[in-house]
Design an enzyme around this catalytic site. Structure first.
Site, PDB file in Angstrom:
ATOM      1  N   HIS A   1      -1.370   6.557  77.962  1.00 55.32           N
ATOM      2  CA  HIS A   1      -1.292   5.609  76.515  1.00 55.32           C
ATOM      3  C   HIS A   1      -2.348   5.942  75.849  1.00 55.32           C
ATOM      4  O   HIS A   1      -2.376   5.671  74.621  1.00 55.32           O
ATOM      5  CB  HIS A   1      -1.206   4.083  77.174  1.00 55.32           C
ATOM      6  N   ASP A  52       9.354   8.271  76.933  1.00 59.41           N
ATOM      7  CA  ASP A  52       8.532   7.277  77.301  1.00 59.41           C
ATOM      8  C   ASP A  52       8.114   6.867  75.862  1.00 59.41           C
ATOM      9  O   ASP A  52       8.691   7.694  74.976  1.00 59.41           O
ATOM     10  CB  ASP A  52       7.191   7.439  77.912  1.00 59.41           C
TER      11      ASP A  52
END
Length: 854
Positions: free
Chosen positions: A241, A314
């Site tokens: 992230h 993702d």
């Protein structure tokens, strides 16, 4: 929302009843025809839209939200679906999509109506519902333990059952795809993003659990399952992230470690796989993240592993995929690599138009787009969406969060709790009510579970980064409690979660008090390596209500801990970064839950005075508290004793300070009470954590140097206290006998004792605590020991010490605990002496740890 098939579909194809997501598609001909006909009539804009899975803000399809306007240029979720011809949407808490079952189902139906009205194609509605640490749909939906907890059970059946129930509940809400299970193999304890989301650090165990989950979600639950994060995110110290993780496995290591769960998922019929934003140069030396890597997604996943399902990225908003290329280029490279669906690009309009322009300009062929759209349409048809795009709101309560589903989740959690250390033999706790401080991360749920078991709980929620003030408050509360349970969450992570290591400070501060402390990481089990050698540790792998209930059951011995570590826990790395193994893979202690524990102490207050001969109630209370006993027999208790006890009701005062129930039996009254003062009494007492059912003061032959009993004769002073322990009647007798140590009198006292004990029912439990001023081997006591088991044999050092009061000799036997049939002495000890100035008594206590079989 009740809509007919004619109103909602407007499509010619008919679905075959009973088709499922996984397994053989019995309606393959119908599927192919519908996909072919649908693809033929779609515009390029509609085809490109099918590749995108976006979120939209708002609890209903018609809710206008300024955040939608800012991001998409339209106000409502329905308009977002129509503008981009979306193939799918994803639900989050922060998008206001998952407030409660009825709201979720209404939103799903509204979005399906918008999609069908726009393109005639139903939406794929998805969410991340891994359970454990990643949950979007909360209660009343059933909350299952997560991946690592499933690994701790070692049960593929449990994994499948959880997936089946989860799938059915999500589908009842209109959610057709779950981005689960996590198929990563967490071989790196410092992994900041996977951890307990993974089933195990062992590839074989991870593969077994993942395959079972896939079958549960797809074959039984009839929703799409998505294995993630290919090619394997388990050995990284960087969160994708916020950065670009690089996996340094060789091709051989990847094949041995990371591949097996994905292979198992494919063999189990997985229909969707999510990519990872990680660099694996052994698989693709270009340095591109796997999401954008053709060698990885096409060369390995498609061609080597023969996966022909849907590949989804993702989130494209994560830094791990955005650092190398711009937001307009990322979706193009993903498609070229072999991706079918693009999840959550940062700028949806830019990404959508970038793909359109690439097709119109010839960089990406329309045939390549058709390839992905074909997979997506097949997925929707085979999942039953074409025939039944809407959910029946009236059925939700019969499917979601039912008692049977909750019971299944509890059964699984019950098998996952892992006992790592029980060095102090603290567990299982006795069923006695006690004052427990529950502190650390999110302690309220556990505290409620302990309260249901009779504990008085003090909750001190300190979070994942406690302030010094909260730590001090928890420590202060702990000193006044019988027990402290501290829960931790990623206490090892001082890079992100707890930068100042305050959870470690809290736990180590509690351990330093010397009071009983149970340490429980409720997420990563690796926390235990970062504390100062806690004697009692368990791990739950999650903090859901079922996991906390399972923990409470284990603490109180209602069930045996059966969880086995699905990972290895290394010790804290040394200065060179080296670490030994603290707990190996597969470690997990247990005990016999049929054994009920009791801790009983005998303590001679001797007027509550130490060598300084000064009565100090606070000092005495501290000394008794340190024994940490469920039942304490007290000898030489002075009540209303004038200056020595400040005219206190000593036993009641002690009970109040200790949170226990008192019982007192006077041996004799010293004299009539003076005007305005109560009578002075001397006797024996019992303090009990269990409520007292009955109290009786039996007469027993006594020889005393003080009036009114100067010669051997029956007199009060043999206290009986009856309590109930898990349905068993327990009689506790407390005595202080034969001050002068006369063997003749002792024989009479033993005869009286045996006579009194014989009055109890045979199945009742009996404990005798007291002071006989005699050695265990004294002949006159033999009649007593033929009936009772003597804990002296486990603690022979009770023959006095520096603080032993020399009433007869410098070294003599003082306190004892003996038990009758049905009770076992697990161990007995004489607590270490404290400095004379701190001693509350000039006698030595004895503590016996007992158990009985239920």
């Amino acid at each position: 929302m009740e809509l007919t098939r004619r109103q909602t579909l407007g499509l010619a194809a008919a679905a075959v009843a009973g088709s499922t997501v996984a397994g053989t598609m019995t309606a393959s001909a119908h599927t192919d025809r519908w996909v072919r006909d649908t693809l033929r009539r779609m515009t390029l804009e509609q085809k490109v839209g099918q590749l995108f899975v976006l979120y939209a803000y708002g609890p209903t399809a018609a809710t206008a939200d300024a955040r939608n306007t800012s991001l998409y240029g339209v106000a409502t979720p329905a308009e977002v679906v129509a503008k981009f011809n979306l193939g799918g949407v994803i639900y989050f808490t922060w998008t206001d999509s998952v407030k409660d079952p009825q709201q979720i189902a209404n939103l799903s139906n509204g979005l399906q109506q918008a999609s069908l009205a726009n393109t005639g194609i139903p939406l794929q509605i998805s969410t991340d519902q891994e359970y454990g640490s990643v949950v979007r749909v909360g209660p009343p939906a059933t909350q299952f333990p997560g991946g690592m907890a499933l690994g701790a059970t070692r049960s593929a059946n449990f994994a499948r059952e959880a997936g089946a129930i989860a799938g059915r509940e999500l589908k009842a809400l209109g959610i057709t795809t779950d981005f689960a299970p996590d198929a990563d193999v967490n071989v790196n304890p410092l992994n900041p993003v996977i951890g307990v989301r993974s089933a195990s650090s062992d590839p074989a165990l991870a593969a077994e659990i993942v395959a079972a989950q896939v079958k549960g979600y797809q074959r039984d639950g009839r929703i799409v399952s998505t294995a993630k994060h290919f090619p394997g995110h388990g050995d990284t110290e960087t969160d994708s992230h916020v950065g670009i993780p690089e996996i340094h496995h060789t091709r051989e290591q990847w094949t041995e470690i990371d591949l097996p769960p994905f292979q198992a998922a494919i063999r189990a019929g997985i229909h969707s796989i999510m990519t990872a934003h990680i660099v694996v140069k052994a698989l693709d030396p270009s340095g591109d993240p796997a999401t954008l890597s053709r060698p990885i997604l096409t060369g390995i996943l498609r061609e080597q592993l023969r996966f022909d399902g849907v590949v989804i990225t993702d989130s494209l908003g994560m830094k791990g995929v955005r650092d190398k290329y711009g937001d307009a280029e990322i979706p193009l490279r993903a498609i070229e690599a072999g991706v079918d669906q693009l999840l959550m690009p940062v700028d949806p309009g830019l990404a959508y138009n970038s793909v359109l322009d690439a097709v119109r300009g010839g960089r990406i062929s329309e045939a390549r787009i058709d390839e992905s759209v074909t997979r997506i349409l097949k997925l929707k048809y085979s999942g039953g969406l074409v025939d039944q795009p809407y959910v029946d709101l009236s059925r939700i309560a019969t499917v979601v969060g039912t008692p049977a589903n909750y019971a299944a989740a509890q059964r699984i959690a019950d098998r996952s709790t892992t006992l790592l250390r029980n060095d102090a033999d603290l567990l299982p706790l006795s069923p006695a009510p006690r004052r427990i401080v529950v502190t650390g991360y999110s302690p309220a749920t556990l505290a409620a579970a302990l309260q249901r078991r009779g504990a008085t709980t003090v909750v001190k929620d300190t979070g994942t980064a406690p302030s010094d003030a909260k730590i001090a408050d928890a420590l202060a509360a702990s000193t006044a409690a019988d027990l402290t349970v501290v829960l931790t969450n990623k206490a090892w992570d001082t890079e992100v979660t707890d930068k100042l290591a305050k959870q470690q400070k809290l736990v180590n501060g509690l351990l330093a008090t010397g009071r009983p402390v149970i340490v429980v990481p409720v997420r990563d089990p690796y926390d235990v390596a970062y504390f100062d050698d806690p004697a009692t540790t368990l791990v739950t792998y999650g903090s859901t209500a079922v996991s906390m209930e399972a923990l409470a059951k284990v603490l109180y011995g209602e069930l045996a801990p059966t969880g086995k570590l699905p990972v290895e826990i290394p010790a804290r790395p040394d200065a060179n970064g080296e670490a030994t193994v603290l707990h190996p893979f597969g470690h997990g202690l247990t005990f016999d839950p049929r054994d009920t524990r009791l801790t009983v102490a005998s303590y001679n207050i001797h007027a509550g005075a130490g060598e300084d001969n000064v009565f100090d109630l606070e000092r005495t209370a501290r000394a008794i508290k340190a024994l940490d006993a469920d039942i304490v027999g007290l000898q030489e208790v002075d009540v209303h004793w004038g200056d020595r006890s400040q005219w206190l009701d000593t036993i009641a005062e002690l009970a109040g300070k200790l949170g226990m129930y008192p019982a007192f039996a006077p041996i004799y009254d010293l004299d009539p009470a003076a005007d305005g003062q109560p009578r002075r009494q001397y006797g024996v007492g019992v303090l009990s954590r269990f409520p007292v059912v009955r109290v009786e003061n039996h007469p027993i032959t006594r020889l005393s140097t003080q009036d009114p009993n100067p010669v051997p004769a029956p007199a009060p002073g043999f206290l009986e206290v009856q309590v109930d322990v898990r349905g068993r009647r327990l009689h506790v007798y407390c005595t202080h006998l034969d001050y002068r140590g006369d063997p003749t009198v002792r024989r009479m006292q033993v005869a009286d004792t045996v006579r009194i004990l014989s009055q109890d029912r045979r199945q009742d439990l009996q404990i005798l605590v007291g002071d006989f001023n005699a050695e265990a081997a004294a002949p006159e006591l033999s009649g007593l020991w033929t009936r009772l088991t003597d804990s002296w044999t486990a603690a022979p050092e009770t023959v006095g010490g520096p603080n032993t009061y020399p009433a007869v000799a410098a070294v003599k036997r003082i306190d004892f605990v003996t038990v009758g049939k049905g009770l076992s002495v697990r161990s007995a000890e004489v607590p270490a002496e404290v400095p004379v100035a701190e001693a509350a008594s000039d006698h030595r206590a004895i503590v016996a740890h007992l158990s009985f079989r239920r």
